[in-house]
Design a protein around this motif. Structure first.
Motif: not given
Ligand code: C2O
Length: 564
Positions: A101-127
């Motif tokens: 989902d992405g909000p920092a300190y709510i669902t994840q720690c932020p991605i620190q400088s120099g680091n990566s993170y892959t957001y992996d999700f399905n788009v279900t029931g929405q258009r």
């Protein structure tokens, strides 16, 4: 049966040919759409100033995520800037998958400088149209882009197919570094400087100095119809938008189809999206699209008008465009009437499943206040609260704390209603020192139905607030001016075809009632989408517990989830 002979070959060619013509389609396979987001600094020049801004892939606005309903999306975000950050996919439900989902300190720690993170999700029931943005500090001022979700293959729009579509992202521009602007405001305990311009697809348009070449334009052909996917990506301004000489037919908001209605202008709050159809049926020429702030409280705002151009094919650039008539900046009636016209399509294919029975009734007051701050300009710092609680960001992400049962990060005793009812919208109310602060959230049983009434107050001042709930859409069952009346107002609710969305305006000095079914386990942020107010603490979260069923609990976190 094997396929070797000449005939077989021929029929194979025929199938390919028919598929090419679009006459037959193969069963839809969920595709994986992969994106690389390099968060990097880029020098950008607007209003005669050049300055380095934080961008995705050097683009402002950032790239569009273009997917189909049912797709799986993987966005690898690599952080090349000095700020730790995270990206939120605004309006995507992320079923059981708050990790993306992405909000920092709510669902994840932020991605620190120099680091990566892959957001992996399905788009279900929405258009429809949604958007993505940075979800920490004020970085979303420049780090944002559109998400376009096309319907499943073979599924048409529930409105006439447009000839073409365009994404229109409304935003702001500061001549100074936005993070410095924000810091300065915090230090003084006052609102930071307002923006220097509004923008349409990152460009202020020719009414600003040095801006002629920074004008977004679209070309249309006489007689054709176009779909505009309009997104309000501004930090702090609710906006009107209109096109000179052309009506707009609203067909979707926040990726939910609406009953079509025609209007001269739309009103769109930060976080919201609105899809409109435009018929190019006027005298071929050049017409301005324009956007300007709506503010119906005595609060100073950036009221400068950004423009872009709608240009008929074959018309030379020398023709001067005409400006549309936008509603007056403080036109409350327009705002109330416009919002009243928004209704769910509620067709057999796209029903409005409004919860009719409510398990949990919540009533949250929205208040501004001041707390003591000896180093600030007035000895006080402005802050904002729900039920007099100003939210404090934790050091550990709430979703991790919840999932791994880490104690002491948050409390689940967020007040369900104000401790002492008062005349919320009476005048004048002085905000006393002593708003409480804390990381307090509400706890909700899986699959229970919730009604939340958001009540604006006149503490310091009334003001309209666009509220956004993560992880869900909700139905806007009622809204009104003044104090919510629990005896009378619910009898007037629309429980048949209320608009369904993820961000809703609470009117200035009024209230809005929303309903949703808590069927998505996780920790879901809820906040005012005016970044100024979010920063002041106008936010909280819901912990939605797991259900009993096998597919009703939070998924395990991905391996590359950032750590704090
Ligand atoms: Cu578009 Cu929590 O935000």
């Amino acid at each position: 049966m094997s396929c070797l002979g000449f005939h077989c070959h021929k029929s194979l060619l025929m199938i390919i040919f028919l598929a090419f013509l679009g006459l037959i389609s193969f069963p839809a396979e969920a595709a994986i759409k992969k994106y690389q987001f390099d968060v990097q600094v880029k020098n950008v020049s607007r209003l005669c100033h050049a300055k380095p801004i934080v961008t995705v892939n050097g683009r402002f606005p950032g790239p569009t995520i273009y997917v189909r309903e049912g797709d799986r999306v993987q966005v690898n975000v690599t952080n090349h800037v000095k700020y730790n950050l995270s990206i939120h996919w605004h309006g995507l439900k992320q079923y059981r998958n708050g990790w993306a989902d992405g909000p920092a300190y709510i669902t994840q720690c932020p991605i620190q400088s120099g680091n990566s993170y892959t957001y992996d999700f399905n788009v279900t029931g929405q258009r429809g149209t949604l958007w993505w943005h940075a979800h920490i500090l004020w970085l979303r001022a420049t780090v944002y882009g559109a998400i376009v979700i096309l319907p499943k293959p073979g599924t048409p729009f529930p409105f006439p197919q447009p000839a073409r579509e365009f994404e229109i992202l409304l935003g702001e521009w500061w001549n100074n570094d936005v993070e410095e602007v924000e810091k300065q405001g915090f230090k003084m305990g006052l609102p930071p400087n307002m923006s220097d311009a509004h923008t349409i697809n990152g460009k202020p348009g020719p009414l600003f100095p040095c801006s002629e070449k920074h004008t977004y334009a679209i070309e249309v052909e006489q007689g054709k119809s176009y779909l505009l996917r309009i997104i309000n990506a501004a930090l702090n301004d609710e906006l009107f938008f209109a096109i000179a000489g052309h009506n707009l037919t609203v067909v979707e908001v926040d990726a939910v189809y609406t009953k079509p209605f025609t209007t001269q202008s739309i009103l769109i709050g930060p976080g919201q999206t609105t899809n409109v159809l435009v018929q190019a049926n006027k005298v071929p020429g050049r017409y301005f699209m324009a956007t300007r702030t709506f503010m119906d409280a005595p609060i100073p705002v950036d009221n400068k008008t950004a423009t872009a151009i709608l240009q008929y094919k074959g018309i030379p650039n020398t023709v001067l465009p005409s400006l549309p008539q936008l509603p007056a900046g403080n036109n409350s009636d327009f705002a109330l009437n416009y919002n009243k016209k928004l209704k769910s399509l509620n067709s057999a294919k796209y029903p409005a499943n409004v919860p009719l029975k409510v398990d949990r009734n919540l009533f949250y007051t929205i208040g501004l206040g001041k707390n003591s701050c000896p180093t600030c300009v007035n000895g006080t710092r402005l802050l904002a609260s729900l039920n007099n609680v100003s939210f404090v960001m934790p050091q550990t992400a709430l979703l991790q704390a919840h999932y791994f049962n880490i104690k002491g990060v948050f409390r689940t005793d967020f007040p369900e209603r104000p401790s002492t009812p008062f005349n919320y919208t009476g005048v004048p109310l002085t905000a006393n020192l002593g708003t409480s602060t804390g990381t307090r959230v509400g706890k909700i049983a899986f699959n229970s139905t919730v009604e939340l009434v958001l009540q604006d107050t006149n503490l310091l001042t009334v003001e309209s607030h666009p509220f956004h709930l993560h992880g869900y859409n909700f139905f806007v069952v009622g809204t009104g001016v003044g104090n919510f009346d629990p005896a009378k107002d619910p009898t007037k609710y629309n429980l048949v075809d209320p608009v369904e969305r993820n961000t809703v305006g609470v009117p200035t000095g009024g209230w809005t009632a929303i309903r949703f079914r808590a069927d998505n386990p996780g920790v879901w942020f809820m906040h005012c989408h005016l970044e100024l107010h979010t920063g002041w603490g106008l936010k909280t979260a819901f912990v939605v517990e797991d259900g009993e069923g096998e597919d009703q609990s939070i998924l395990p976190p991905p391996k590359d989830l950032p750590t704090c």
